[in-house]
Design a protein around this motif. Structure first.
Motif, PDB file in Angstrom:
ATOM      1  N   UNK A  57       0.899  -1.268  -0.003  1.00 18.71           N
ATOM      2  CA  UNK A  57      -0.112  -0.003  -0.092  1.00 18.71           C
ATOM      3  C   UNK A  57       0.804   1.190  -0.043  1.00 18.71           C
ATOM      4  N   UNK A  58       1.923   1.213   0.760  1.00 22.22           N
ATOM      5  CA  UNK A  58       2.853   2.516   0.872  1.00 22.22           C
ATOM      6  C   UNK A  58       3.500   2.424  -0.533  1.00 22.22           C
ATOM      7  N   UNK A  59       3.868   1.724  -1.073  1.00 21.37           N
ATOM      8  CA  UNK A  59       4.691   1.602  -2.618  1.00 21.37           C
ATOM      9  C   UNK A  59       3.942   2.342  -3.471  1.00 21.37           C
ATOM     10  N   UNK A  60       2.652   2.348  -3.446  1.00 18.38           N
ATOM     11  CA  UNK A  60       1.951   3.333  -4.413  1.00 18.38           C
ATOM     12  C   UNK A  60       1.655   4.612  -3.889  1.00 18.38           C
ATOM     13  N   UNK A  61       2.143   4.949  -2.704  1.00 18.19           N
ATOM     14  CA  UNK A  61       1.891   6.491  -2.424  1.00 18.19           C
ATOM     15  C   UNK A  61       3.333   7.280  -2.903  1.00 18.19           C
ATOM     16  N   UNK A  62       3.948   6.626  -3.497  1.00 16.62           N
ATOM     17  CA  UNK A  62       5.144   7.459  -3.978  1.00 16.62           C
ATOM     18  C   UNK A  62       5.481   6.841  -5.357  1.00 16.62           C
ATOM     19  N   UNK A  63       5.863   7.889  -6.185  1.00 18.30           N
ATOM     20  CA  UNK A  63       6.471   7.514  -7.579  1.00 18.30           C
ATOM     21  C   UNK A  63       7.754   8.535  -7.823  1.00 18.30           C
ATOM     22  N   UNK A  64       8.167   8.049  -8.826  1.00 15.00           N
ATOM     23  CA  UNK A  64       9.430   8.451  -9.445  1.00 15.00           C
ATOM     24  C   UNK A  64       9.201   9.397 -10.628  1.00 15.00           C
ATOM     25  N   UNK A  65       9.860  10.400 -10.750  1.00  9.95           N
ATOM     26  CA  UNK A  65       9.514  11.344 -11.953  1.00  9.95           C
ATOM     27  C   UNK A  65      10.824  11.957 -12.440  1.00  9.95           C
ATOM     28  N   UNK A  66      11.016  12.219 -13.735  1.00 16.01           N
ATOM     29  CA  UNK A  66      12.053  12.788 -14.371  1.00 16.01           C
ATOM     30  C   UNK A  66      12.222  14.405 -14.272  1.00 16.01           C
ATOM     31  N   UNK A  67      13.406  15.196 -14.073  1.00 15.17           N
ATOM     32  CA  UNK A  67      13.254  16.424 -14.244  1.00 15.17           C
ATOM     33  C   UNK A  67      14.588  16.866 -14.716  1.00 15.17           C
ATOM     34  N   UNK A  68      14.610  18.096 -15.471  1.00 19.78           N
ATOM     35  CA  UNK A  68      15.672  18.518 -16.104  1.00 19.78           C
ATOM     36  C   UNK A  68      16.836  18.900 -15.167  1.00 19.78           C
ATOM     37  N   UNK A  69      18.018  18.694 -15.178  1.00 14.73           N
ATOM     38  CA  UNK A  69      19.130  18.961 -14.369  1.00 14.73           C
ATOM     39  C   UNK A  69      19.834  20.284 -14.782  1.00 14.73           C
ATOM     40  N   UNK A  70      20.379  20.677 -13.882  1.00 11.89           N
ATOM     41  CA  UNK A  70      21.053  22.025 -14.392  1.00 11.89           C
ATOM     42  C   UNK A  70      22.055  22.274 -15.510  1.00 11.89           C
ATOM     43  N   UNK A  71      22.920  21.079 -15.603  1.00  9.14           N
ATOM     44  CA  UNK A  71      23.695  21.324 -16.593  1.00  9.14           C
ATOM     45  C   UNK A  71      23.074  21.134 -17.902  1.00  9.14           C
ATOM     46  N   UNK A  72      22.034  20.459 -18.239  1.00  5.35           N
ATOM     47  CA  UNK A  72      21.409  20.186 -19.233  1.00  5.35           C
ATOM     48  C   UNK A  72      20.440  21.738 -19.697  1.00  5.35           C
ATOM     49  N   UNK A  73      19.764  22.148 -18.444  1.00  3.55           N
ATOM     50  CA  UNK A  73      19.118  23.274 -18.804  1.00  3.55           C
ATOM     51  C   UNK A  73      20.006  24.518 -19.266  1.00  3.55           C
ATOM     52  N   UNK A  74      21.127  24.630 -18.426  1.00  2.41           N
ATOM     53  CA  UNK A  74      21.966  25.719 -19.074  1.00  2.41           C
ATOM     54  C   UNK A  74      22.803  25.551 -20.513  1.00  2.41           C
ATOM     55  N   UNK A  75      22.815  24.024 -20.848  1.00  6.79           N
ATOM     56  CA  UNK A  75      23.409  23.938 -22.105  1.00  6.79           C
ATOM     57  C   UNK A  75      22.219  24.387 -23.203  1.00  6.79           C
ATOM     58  N   UNK A  76      21.129  24.178 -22.783  1.00  7.26           N
ATOM     59  CA  UNK A  76      19.944  24.334 -23.794  1.00  7.26           C
ATOM     60  C   UNK A  76      19.889  25.783 -23.907  1.00  7.26           C
ATOM     61  N   UNK A  77      19.846  26.615 -22.753  1.00  9.47           N
ATOM     62  CA  UNK A  77      19.716  27.895 -22.782  1.00  9.47           C
ATOM     63  C   UNK A  77      20.809  28.594 -23.590  1.00  9.47           C
ATOM     64  N   UNK A  78      22.109  28.149 -23.522  1.00  9.18           N
ATOM     65  CA  UNK A  78      23.102  28.794 -24.228  1.00  9.18           C
ATOM     66  C   UNK A  78      23.121  28.277 -25.531  1.00  9.18           C
ATOM     67  N   UNK A  79      22.882  27.237 -25.941  1.00 13.53           N
ATOM     68  CA  UNK A  79      22.487  26.702 -27.473  1.00 13.53           C
ATOM     69  C   UNK A  79      21.603  27.623 -28.022  1.00 13.53           C
ATOM     70  N   UNK A  80      20.577  27.741 -27.226  1.00 13.95           N
ATOM     71  CA  UNK A  80      19.265  28.626 -27.931  1.00 13.95           C
ATOM     72  C   UNK A  80      19.769  29.944 -28.271  1.00 13.95           C
ATOM     73  N   UNK A  81      20.282  30.650 -27.481  1.00 12.71           N
ATOM     74  CA  UNK A  81      20.798  31.803 -27.675  1.00 12.71           C
ATOM     75  C   UNK A  81      21.910  32.017 -28.730  1.00 12.71           C
ATOM     76  N   UNK A  82      22.648  31.174 -28.673  1.00 15.97           N
ATOM     77  CA  UNK A  82      23.718  30.989 -29.619  1.00 15.97           C
ATOM     78  C   UNK A  82      23.105  30.495 -31.365  1.00 15.97           C
ATOM     79  N   UNK A  83      22.092  29.875 -31.413  1.00 17.55           N
ATOM     80  CA  UNK A  83      21.357  29.477 -32.435  1.00 17.55           C
ATOM     81  C   UNK A  83      20.582  30.891 -32.957  1.00 17.55           C
ATOM     82  N   UNK A  84      20.261  31.684 -32.120  1.00 19.30           N
ATOM     83  CA  UNK A  84      19.327  32.802 -32.819  1.00 19.30           C
ATOM     84  C   UNK A  84      20.439  33.828 -33.150  1.00 19.30           C
ATOM     85  N   UNK A  85      21.591  33.952 -32.331  1.00 17.63           N
ATOM     86  CA  UNK A  85      22.598  34.931 -32.504  1.00 17.63           C
ATOM     87  C   UNK A  85      23.071  34.847 -34.188  1.00 17.63           C
TER      88      UNK A  85
END
Length: 168
Positions: free
Chosen positions: A23-51
Motif C-alpha cells: 500500500x505504501x509503495x503506491x503512495x510514492x512515484x518517481x519522476x524525471x526532471x531537467x538537471x542544471x547542466x542540461x538546462x544551462x546547455x539548452x539555454x546557451x545553445x538556444x541563444x547562440x542559434x538565434x545569434x
C-alpha cells in the motif's frame, strides 16, 4: 497448540506487514526532471542559434513544474525578453504542448489565459522531453516573431537530441 497459535500470529503479522508495504509503495512515484547542466546547455545553445541568425534573444529553461532552471540573455537583448521567455516556457508546462500550437488550438481562451500571472500565450515556447518523459520547457523571446524564437529553440534541442533520448 501454543506453537500453532504462535505460527498463525507470525503468519498474520507477516502478511499484514507485506500488505502495508504494498500500500505504501503506491503512495510514492518517481519522476524525471531537467538537471542544471542540461538546462544551462539548452539555454546557451538556444541563444547562440538565434545569434547566428542575427537575433538577440533571451532563453529561459523551466522544469516540469515551471521552476526556472536556467536563464540567459544575449548581450543586446532587451531586459523584458527574459520575462517573456519564461512566461512562454510556463505556457508549455501548463498546456503540455508547444506554446505556438496551444495558441493556435485555443484561440477561444487565449486572451483569458494571458491574464494568468506568469504565463503568456505566444509562440516561442518548446517542450523538452527525454525518453518519453516531459522534463520541462524552453522559452525564447527577442527575435522578430515567435516562429523565429521557436526555430532557435528547436535547433538547440536538436543538438541535444541524443543526450535527451538516452537520458536515465
Amino acid at each position: 497448540m501454543k506453537i500453532i497459535k504462535k505460527l498463525i500470529y507470525t503468519t498474520c503479522f507477516s502478511s499484514l506487514f507485506c500488505l502495508s508495504a504494498q500500500v505504501q509503495a503506491t503512495d510514492m512515484f518517481t519522476v524525471k526532471n531537467i538537471g542544471m547542466e542540461l538546462a544551462r546547455d539548452i539555454a546557451s545553445e538556444t541563444v547562440l542559434a538565434c545569434r547566428k541568425m542575427g537575433y538577440q534573444v533571451s532563453a529561459v529553461v523551466v522544469d516540469r513544474n515551471g521552476i526556472q532552471r536556467a536563464a540567459l540573455r544575449d548581450d543586446l537583448a532587451a531586459q523584458f525578453t527574459l520575462q517573456i521567455a519564461e512566461e512562454k516556457a510556463n505556457a508549455v508546462v501548463m498546456s503540455g504542448m508547444n506554446s505556438g500550437a496551444f495558441r493556435k488550438n485555443r484561440e477561444d481562451i487565449r486572451m483569458d489565459l494571458n491574464h494568468i500571472n506568469g504565463i503568456i500565450i505566444m509562440q516561442g515556447g518548446v517542450a523538452i522531453t527525454a525518453a518519453g518523459s516531459r522534463l520541462g520547457a524552453v522559452g525564447v523571446s527577442g527575435a522578430p516573431g515567435g516562429e523565429k524564437d521557436e526555430a532557435c529553440a528547436i535547433q538547440a534541442l536538436e543538438k541535444f537530441e541524443e543526450r535527451l533520448e538516452f537520458a536515465d
